[in-house]
Write an enzyme that holds these catalytic residues in place. Structure first.
Site, PDB file in Angstrom:
ATOM      1  N   ASP A  94       2.104 -11.796  -3.498  1.00  0.00           N
ATOM      2  CA  ASP A  94       0.961 -11.100  -2.908  1.00  0.00           C
ATOM      3  C   ASP A  94      -0.329 -11.715  -3.445  1.00  0.00           C
ATOM      4  O   ASP A  94      -0.298 -12.606  -4.282  1.00  0.00           O
ATOM      5  CB  ASP A  94       1.044  -9.592  -3.182  1.00  0.00           C
ATOM      6  CG  ASP A  94       0.970  -9.268  -4.669  1.00  0.00           C
ATOM      7  OD1 ASP A  94       0.770 -10.202  -5.484  1.00  0.00           O
ATOM      8  OD2 ASP A  94       1.120  -8.093  -5.025  1.00  0.00           O
ATOM      9  N   SER A  95      -1.462 -11.234  -2.967  1.00  0.00           N
ATOM     10  CA  SER A  95      -2.733 -11.876  -3.331  1.00  0.00           C
ATOM     11  C   SER A  95      -3.250 -11.416  -4.692  1.00  0.00           C
ATOM     12  O   SER A  95      -4.090 -12.059  -5.296  1.00  0.00           O
ATOM     13  CB  SER A  95      -3.784 -11.544  -2.277  1.00  0.00           C
ATOM     14  OG  SER A  95      -4.082 -10.158  -2.338  1.00  0.00           O
ATOM     15  N   GLY A  96      -2.760 -10.312  -5.169  1.00  0.00           N
ATOM     16  CA  GLY A  96      -3.252  -9.762  -6.428  1.00  0.00           C
ATOM     17  C   GLY A  96      -4.314  -8.702  -6.225  1.00  0.00           C
ATOM     18  O   GLY A  96      -4.559  -7.892  -7.115  1.00  0.00           O
ATOM     19  N   GLY A  97      -4.936  -8.696  -5.074  1.00  0.00           N
ATOM     20  CA  GLY A  97      -6.031  -7.749  -4.824  1.00  0.00           C
ATOM     21  C   GLY A  97      -5.578  -6.307  -4.847  1.00  0.00           C
ATOM     22  O   GLY A  97      -6.164  -5.457  -5.517  1.00  0.00           O
ATOM     23  N   PHE A  98      -4.491  -6.018  -4.127  1.00  0.00           N
ATOM     24  CA  PHE A  98      -4.012  -4.647  -4.025  1.00  0.00           C
ATOM     25  C   PHE A  98      -3.635  -4.092  -5.391  1.00  0.00           C
ATOM     26  O   PHE A  98      -3.961  -2.953  -5.732  1.00  0.00           O
ATOM     27  CB  PHE A  98      -2.799  -4.584  -3.088  1.00  0.00           C
ATOM     28  CG  PHE A  98      -2.182  -3.231  -3.023  1.00  0.00           C
ATOM     29  CD1 PHE A  98      -2.787  -2.191  -2.335  1.00  0.00           C
ATOM     30  CD2 PHE A  98      -0.984  -2.968  -3.674  1.00  0.00           C
ATOM     31  CE1 PHE A  98      -2.225  -0.926  -2.284  1.00  0.00           C
ATOM     32  CE2 PHE A  98      -0.403  -1.705  -3.638  1.00  0.00           C
ATOM     33  CZ  PHE A  98      -1.029  -0.685  -2.944  1.00  0.00           C
ATOM     34  N   ASP A 161      -7.114  -9.650   0.759  1.00  0.00           N
ATOM     35  CA  ASP A 161      -7.729  -8.761   1.746  1.00  0.00           C
ATOM     36  C   ASP A 161      -8.526  -7.682   1.030  1.00  0.00           C
ATOM     37  O   ASP A 161      -8.378  -7.486  -0.170  1.00  0.00           O
ATOM     38  CB  ASP A 161      -6.668  -8.136   2.665  1.00  0.00           C
ATOM     39  CG  ASP A 161      -5.562  -7.435   1.886  1.00  0.00           C
ATOM     40  OD1 ASP A 161      -5.487  -7.630   0.653  1.00  0.00           O
ATOM     41  OD2 ASP A 161      -4.766  -6.696   2.492  1.00  0.00           O
ATOM     42  N   GLN A 204      -5.897  -5.349   8.714  1.00  0.00           N
ATOM     43  CA  GLN A 204      -6.448  -4.126   8.147  1.00  0.00           C
ATOM     44  C   GLN A 204      -7.091  -3.310   9.270  1.00  0.00           C
ATOM     45  O   GLN A 204      -6.981  -3.670  10.433  1.00  0.00           O
ATOM     46  CB  GLN A 204      -7.471  -4.456   7.050  1.00  0.00           C
ATOM     47  CG  GLN A 204      -6.844  -5.008   5.769  1.00  0.00           C
ATOM     48  CD  GLN A 204      -5.996  -3.992   5.023  1.00  0.00           C
ATOM     49  OE1 GLN A 204      -6.010  -2.803   5.329  1.00  0.00           O
ATOM     50  NE2 GLN A 204      -5.229  -4.452   4.038  1.00  0.00           N
ATOM     51  N   GLY A 231      -2.381  -2.035   4.429  1.00  0.00           N
ATOM     52  CA  GLY A 231      -3.082  -0.755   4.342  1.00  0.00           C
ATOM     53  C   GLY A 231      -2.256   0.451   4.703  1.00  0.00           C
ATOM     54  O   GLY A 231      -2.791   1.525   4.930  1.00  0.00           O
ATOM     55  N   ASP A 281       8.879  -4.817   2.051  1.00  0.00           N
ATOM     56  CA  ASP A 281       9.042  -4.884   0.596  1.00  0.00           C
ATOM     57  C   ASP A 281       8.729  -3.505   0.043  1.00  0.00           C
ATOM     58  O   ASP A 281       7.898  -2.775   0.593  1.00  0.00           O
ATOM     59  CB  ASP A 281       8.071  -5.887  -0.028  1.00  0.00           C
ATOM     60  CG  ASP A 281       6.688  -5.294  -0.214  1.00  0.00           C
ATOM     61  OD1 ASP A 281       5.922  -5.291   0.750  1.00  0.00           O
ATOM     62  OD2 ASP A 281       6.377  -4.822  -1.329  1.00  0.00           O
ATOM     63  N   CYS A 319      30.258   2.659   0.730  1.00  0.00           N
ATOM     64  CA  CYS A 319      29.614   1.426   0.270  1.00  0.00           C
ATOM     65  C   CYS A 319      30.640   0.499  -0.365  1.00  0.00           C
ATOM     66  O   CYS A 319      31.543   0.940  -1.070  1.00  0.00           O
ATOM     67  CB  CYS A 319      28.518   1.772  -0.741  1.00  0.00           C
ATOM     68  SG  CYS A 319      27.705   0.330  -1.453  1.00  0.00           S
ATOM     69  N   CYS A 321      29.882  -1.995  -2.453  1.00  0.00           N
ATOM     70  CA  CYS A 321      29.298  -2.739  -3.571  1.00  0.00           C
ATOM     71  C   CYS A 321      30.142  -2.594  -4.829  1.00  0.00           C
ATOM     72  O   CYS A 321      31.003  -1.711  -4.924  1.00  0.00           O
ATOM     73  CB  CYS A 321      27.857  -2.312  -3.831  1.00  0.00           C
ATOM     74  SG  CYS A 321      27.657  -0.938  -4.967  1.00  0.00           S
ATOM     75  N   CYS A 324      30.090   0.985  -6.369  1.00  0.00           N
ATOM     76  CA  CYS A 324      30.827   2.025  -5.635  1.00  0.00           C
ATOM     77  C   CYS A 324      32.324   1.755  -5.607  1.00  0.00           C
ATOM     78  O   CYS A 324      33.120   2.683  -5.529  1.00  0.00           O
ATOM     79  CB  CYS A 324      30.276   2.158  -4.222  1.00  0.00           C
ATOM     80  SG  CYS A 324      28.577   2.764  -4.224  1.00  0.00           S
ATOM     81  N   HIS A 349      23.333  -0.965  -6.850  1.00  0.00           N
ATOM     82  CA  HIS A 349      23.782  -0.268  -5.635  1.00  0.00           C
ATOM     83  C   HIS A 349      22.631  -0.092  -4.638  1.00  0.00           C
ATOM     84  O   HIS A 349      22.799  -0.338  -3.447  1.00  0.00           O
ATOM     85  CB  HIS A 349      24.388   1.095  -5.954  1.00  0.00           C
ATOM     86  CG  HIS A 349      24.460   1.980  -4.750  1.00  0.00           C
ATOM     87  ND1 HIS A 349      25.459   1.860  -3.808  1.00  0.00           N
ATOM     88  CD2 HIS A 349      23.607   2.929  -4.276  1.00  0.00           C
ATOM     89  CE1 HIS A 349      25.228   2.722  -2.822  1.00  0.00           C
ATOM     90  NE2 HIS A 349      24.110   3.382  -3.074  1.00  0.00           N
TER      91      HIS A 349
HETATM   92 ZN   LIG Z   1      27.281   0.942  -3.661  1.00  0.00          ZN
END
Ligand SMILES: [Zn+2]
Ligand SMILES: [Zn+2]
Lengths: 435, 441
Positions: A94-98, A161, A204, A231, A281, A319, A321, A324, A349
């Site tokens: 990311d830009s670091g601004g947020f 931004d 934005q 935003g 994200d 699941c 994984c 699980c 998980h």
């Molecule tokens: Zn799992």
């Protein structure tokens, strides 16, 4: 319109939803995709080999944190962020601004950039769009010694931004939107390696459709390799949230990836994907894991709850994984919030769950375009399987599990109507005899 | 008619019971631990093989249907765990460790809160609960990290410990309840461990109690299992001998030597250890608690101890340390590169030290562990600096890997009849280094 550093090929569509292959310098990824957040050069509690194993395609790094420690200068000296954290697949920074605006009390935005008090020595500092790009752009792909001015080196970098809370109204929103557009030109000018790293612009404009529209048009004119919708997920109501996403995805170019920043919950990702977004994200899956909460098809499962102490079922019986397949809720209950292993296993998980959700969205969108008559030529078993993975069936199944009483929130129903997905079968309340 | 079939036939039931008992006995025989000493170096140091069968007959989906035999060469390191899993190495990363890492030590006291013995039983025991079917579990009440013996709180009813849940008193009957729900491959009986400075009278009492609890534990544990009888005796050679002789008279599978690392000096230790091991039959394994440092391990092995816990690895890892001493050959002369390392004492380095900030090399060049194969000192140093959990994962992997290598080198030295030389070189080498750094400073 594909730049050298990015190729975006749509493999399948279901109304507004799309499944694509996103080719980046370090990895060929499949969208819709969820990007786990590795703030300080690591996803909390997981090794990079575990992340590869569970199908993580892109990791997000936070420029602000990396610049504080270990500093972009050091990352650059050691060969870039990929090499530093030994992550062979794609990275986004990311830009670091947020981060500054949200973490520092004394951050202030002026035309020149973000001014803030250094958390190290308290001195006033300034982060300009040019600085942000210089920090993010790295040398790891560059063989020339002259490329020393560049730093972290992610596959996708974000433009600086002007971030304002979505809950704020008034002229500040408009100012921020226009400033974001002015800054994108400074970012583009400062970006020395567009053929190795992709600069994404950020839309934005708050919750105002007119401002969002101006911003999208302005950014699209700049012909960037990808676009983010910024935003959001800052406390706005859900109905406003999906409408902004729907407006932006409709206006952004078809052949470029669309990234909804800071989103989100599994439900948000399903809705946004139905509306034509591709990338997400969020720190939620790993953060909530550290507090002892698991993501499951039914929503969430609080492993801290006393009832878990003698529950011998897996965290999520559906699941596949490692966690699980092996552990009972009872055992995880006795680990969570007390032992590091508890958050390690639950983070594993939860990320598995998010990445599986991404994969399911991708494949159901692709299979969802098979004409129904094709199914007639297949054996019943296969036809049944295909039907069960078709995108709208997938969405219905997802909602049914999450809202077994049929109480799908109104904003989801509204968004799905715009997305052209018939969810009437899961909105109808079941007869009470089934409860 | 339906009811008729539903009626229980007492005769059939009796037959079924006999058959079940027979199968149970069969399983018990299978679970029996075997141990054989294969080589002796000069003196008491010995190399052996510990064999045990793992793999339950439970019906849960992913348990192996066939019992597997595990062979662990001794002297061996038992990995320390919290609630049965290593502190930071998740189960999917465990297979990256060498095969001699398959012996884990755990403290039943870790399960005093959060889960009941009934639930552990319902899950099918510890192997089942942890999904570690190819690993051996050795239960020891104290873990030397968060569960420590509390001498003043112990009374004739049971042993007292300082634990994360506060101070607790465990009676033999309660302890056995935990053990039978967990079904470990071996378990140590309750001990009244006392520090080195207690009175002669208190020390005598501790031996008497520990012997009595041993008998209680044997009597209470219906299924036998592999019991390691606890030996105490503090810093008195006579009491150590008495404790060992008493335990040696009992029918146990091995011995657990407690009461060390509780304030005695390293010089006092060897006569105490020798007094114990000289009383014990040769063909049974000897496990110890409280000896962790490399030189302490060497001292224990010199007295004929076979099994050690890895609490040292935890302490190193938590402090940001990584083991670096050479394994292949204990070199006499310290190389120049080692001298230039700040934050190093010749056996380990501290990655919190700023000198590693830009160090793009692995912790140990040529180390085959996951951490060294994938990450640099600079990265781990950064992770420590920002308090990231991954630092501890990577350090625990490397340190465990490295210490297992140390034990392998020791076994080779014993088999080659060169343990004494190995030990002397190791100790000299560490001293040389301390001396050299002092001079260069
Ligand atoms: Zn799992
Ligand atoms: Zn290593």
């Amino acid at each position: 319109s594909n730049s050298m550093a990015l190729r975006f090929e749509i493999l399948g569509r279901f109304n507004r939803a799309r499944a694509a292959q996103l080719t980046l310098p370090h990895f060929i990824s499949q969208t819709p995709l969820f990007m786990p957040v590795g703030t300080k050069g690591t996803i909390k509690g997981l090794t990079t080999s575990q992340l590869e194993e569970i199908g993580c395609q892109i990791i997000l790094g936070n420029t602000y944190h990396l610049e504080l420690q270990p500093t972009s200068e050091l990352i650059d000296e050691l060969g870039g962020l990929h090499k530093f954290m030994n992550w062979p697949r794609a990275l986004l920074t990311d830009s670091g601004g947020f981060q500054m605006v949200s973490l520092l009390h004394l951050a202030d935005i002026t035309e020149n950039g973000v001014t803030f008090q250094s958390p190290v020595d308290g001195k006033p500092m300034l982060l300009t769009p040019e600085d942000s790009i210089q920090i993010q752009v790295g040398t790891s792909l560059c063989d020339f010694a002259s490329c020393r001015e560049n730093r972290i080196g992610a596959d996708i970098i974000m433009a600086l931004d002007d971030v304002v809370r979505t809950t704020i109204t008034g002229p500040r929103i408009e100012e921020a939107m226009y400033r974001t557009l002015r800054w994108i030109d400074r970012c583009i000018a400062a970006h020395k390696r567009p053929n190795e790293q992709n600069l994404f612009g950020i839309v934005q404009g708050g919750l105002d459709p007119v401002l969002r529209d101006i911003c999208v048009k302005g950014l699209v004119e700049r012909n960037l390799p990808g676009y983010a919708i910024g935003g959001l997920s800052g406390g706005e109501d859900k109905d406003s949230f999906w409408r902004v996403v729907a407006q932006c995805t409709a206006a952004l170019p078809e052949d470029k990836p669309r990234y909804v920043m800071g989103v989100g919950y599994p439900l948000d990702i399903v809705v946004c994907s139905a509306l034509g977004a591709d990338m997400y994200d969020c720190v939620y899956p790993t953060r909530t894991a550290r507090f002892g909460t698991a993501l499951v098809p039914e929503g969430i499962l609080k492993l801290t709850h006393r009832a878990m102490a003698d529950d011998t079922r897996p965290v999520d019986p559906t699941c596949a994984c490692m966690v699980c397949k092996t552990y009972t809720r009872a055992y995880i209950h006795c680990l969570v919030t007390k032992d590091a292993m508890g958050s390690q296993l639950l983070s594993y998980h939860n990320l598995y769950y998010m990445l599986k959700l991404s994969r399911d969205l991708h494949s159901s969108i692709i299979k969802g375009q098979l004409p129904e008559y094709v199914c007639l030529f297949l054996s019943l078993d296969i036809a049944f399987y295909l039907l069960s993975v078709l995108f709208h069936w997938f969405v219905c199944g997802f909602l049914q599990k999450m809202f077994p009483k049929g109480d799908v929130p109104e904003w989801v129903c509204n968004a799905m109507e715009v997305a052209g997905i018939d969810i009437s079968s899961c909105c109808a309340p079941f007869s009470s005899s089934q409860d | 008619m339906r009811r008729f079939f539903g009626l229980k036939n007492p005769k059939n039931q009796r037959q079924r019971c006999t058959a079940e008992r027979e199968r149970e006995r069969e399983r018990e025989r299978e679970r029996e631990m075997k141990f054989a000493v294969k080589a002796w170096s000069k003196g008491r140091a010995r190399a052996g093989v510990l064999q045990f069968v793992v793999g339950s007959s439970s019906s849960r989906s992913n348990s192996p249907s066939h019992p597997t035999e595990i062979e662990i060469e001794t002297p061996a390191l038992l990995l320390s765990t919290r609630k049965g899993l290593p502190f930071f190495i998740s189960p999917d990363l465990l297979p990256s460790l060498p095969s001699d890492s398959h012996l884990l030590q755990f403290s039943p006291l870790h399960f005093l809160e959060g889960i009941t013995p009934e639930t552990i039983s319902a899950i099918g025991g510890l192997h089942e609960m942890l999904g570690l079917h190819e690993y051996g579990f050795a239960a020891v009440p104290r873990d030397s990290i968060v569960c420590l013996p509390h001498c003043d709180g112990t009374n004739k009813l049971g042993a007292s410990f300082e634990t994360p849940f506060g101070r607790i008193l465990i009676k033999p009957s309660e302890y056995i309840k935990f053990i039978s729900s967990m079904k470990p491959n071996s378990w140590t009986t309750l001990a009244d461990e006392v520090p080195a400075w207690v009175s002669e009278k208190r020390n005598k009492t501790s031996v008497d109690r520990t012997v009595r609890w041993l008998d209680d534990c044997i009597a209470l544990s219906s299924k036998g299992g592999n019991i390691f009888g606890a030996i105490v005796g503090g810093s008195s050679v006579e009491e150590r001998r008495r404790s060992a002789q008493e335990v040696a008279k009992r029918n146990v599978s091995g011995y657990w030597i407690g009461g060390f690392g509780l304030g005695e000096s390293m010089d006092d230790r060897s006569p105490l250890l020798n007094a114990v091991t000289d009383c014990l039959p040769e063909q049974k394994p000897r496990q110890i608690c409280g000896l962790g440092l490399p030189e302490e391990v060497l001292q224990g092995i010199d007295s004929g101890v076979d099994l050690f816990d890895a609490s040292y690895i935890y302490n190193l890892t938590a402090g940001g340390f990584a083991l670096t001493f050479p394994l292949e050959r204990i070199v006499r002369n310290v190389s120049d590169s080692q001298l230039s390392n700040k934050g190093s004492d010749g056996t380990k380095i501290n990655l919190n030290d700023a000198v590693y900030r830009k160090d793009n090399s692995p912790i140990v060049d040529g180390c085959r562990c996951y951490s060294c194969q994938n990450h640099t000192k600079a990265y781990i140093s950064h992770l420590l600096n920002v308090n990231e959990m991954l630092a501890l994962i990577l350090l625990e992997i490397h340190n465990t890997h490295h210490y297992l290598g140390f034990f392998r080198a020791i076994r080779e030295a014993i088999k080659g009849g060169k343990f004494e030389e190995f030990r002397n070189h190791f100790i000299e080498d560490s001293c040389d280094h301390v001396f050299a750094t002092a001079l260069s400073a």
